[in-house]
Motif scaffolding. Sequence first.
Motif, PDB file in Angstrom:
ATOM      1  N   TYR A 192     -39.699  81.329 -73.701  1.00 12.35           N
ATOM      2  CA  TYR A 192     -39.394  79.976 -73.268  1.00 12.35           C
ATOM      3  C   TYR A 192     -40.302  79.014 -73.989  1.00 12.35           C
ATOM      4  N   ARG A 193     -39.715  78.010 -74.603  1.00 12.25           N
ATOM      5  CA  ARG A 193     -40.502  77.017 -75.319  1.00 12.25           C
ATOM      6  C   ARG A 193     -40.229  75.637 -74.702  1.00 12.25           C
ATOM      7  N   GLY A 194     -41.248  74.823 -74.679  1.00 13.76           N
ATOM      8  CA  GLY A 194     -41.093  73.451 -74.183  1.00 13.76           C
ATOM      9  C   GLY A 194     -41.098  73.332 -72.669  1.00 13.76           C
ATOM     10  N   GLU A 195     -41.406  74.356 -71.922  1.00 12.06           N
ATOM     11  CA  GLU A 195     -41.474  74.290 -70.476  1.00 12.06           C
ATOM     12  C   GLU A 195     -42.891  74.488 -70.036  1.00 12.06           C
ATOM     13  N   PRO A 196     -43.247  73.862 -68.920  1.00 10.00           N
ATOM     14  CA  PRO A 196     -44.625  74.058 -68.432  1.00 10.00           C
ATOM     15  C   PRO A 196     -44.810  75.491 -67.928  1.00 10.00           C
ATOM     16  N   GLU A 197     -46.017  75.981 -68.139  1.00 10.25           N
ATOM     17  CA  GLU A 197     -46.310  77.330 -67.686  1.00 10.25           C
ATOM     18  C   GLU A 197     -46.618  77.327 -66.199  1.00 10.25           C
ATOM     19  N   ILE A 198     -46.249  78.394 -65.543  1.00  7.96           N
ATOM     20  CA  ILE A 198     -46.556  78.537 -64.122  1.00  7.96           C
ATOM     21  C   ILE A 198     -47.675  79.549 -64.011  1.00  7.96           C
ATOM     22  N   ILE A 199     -48.830  79.070 -63.542  1.00 12.92           N
ATOM     23  CA  ILE A 199     -49.976  79.939 -63.409  1.00 12.92           C
ATOM     24  C   ILE A 199     -50.409  79.892 -61.961  1.00 12.92           C
ATOM     25  N   ALA A 200     -50.549  80.986 -61.312  1.00  8.13           N
ATOM     26  CA  ALA A 200     -50.984  81.042 -59.908  1.00  8.13           C
ATOM     27  C   ALA A 200     -52.483  81.166 -59.870  1.00  8.13           C
ATOM     28  N   ARG A 201     -53.153  80.118 -59.387  1.00  6.32           N
ATOM     29  CA  ARG A 201     -54.612  80.135 -59.270  1.00  6.32           C
ATOM     30  C   ARG A 201     -54.978  79.944 -57.825  1.00  6.32           C
TER      31      ARG A 201
END
Length: 157
Positions: A147-156
């Motif tokens: 996937y390009r151009g989408e924000p990454e989903i990071i669980a913190r």
Amino acid sequence: MRLDPLSLPLSFHAHDTRADGGVRKIELHRERVVLHRAVKGMRMAINVRVSDFLGVALRGLDDDAQMLVLAHRDPSLNIPLCVSSDHEEIASAWQIWSDILTLPQLPENKAREPAARRRRHNAIRTRRPKFLVRRRGGDLLNVANIYRGEPEIIARD
């Protein structure tokens, strides 16, 4: 010495320089040969198939005498069959032994040639190492899953 090829199986003693006492016992059958000998006190019996022999070889001993030998790739396994100075007797015995044992007749010069060197094959040389077999190769990536151009989903936390 003359062995009768029509009275197989045969059992006889032959000269052996490596054996204790310089003698070995040979049992000759149509499909196998058993060599009994003792070396430095250790008794052994060597069982060899007749098909493993190269053939029936003719060897010259003296100017006059000739010997028929059941020739093997290992010279210590050669078996004497007939010794005579009569050329007709040797020729007929050579043919009979060759027919009975279904082995080729080897002339004197052919029997003394060394065996060809065996090729060494390494069956696993072209395989991947064990730890690489467990991993997936890099060419298995599916371009559709990137996937390009989408924000990454990071669980913190």
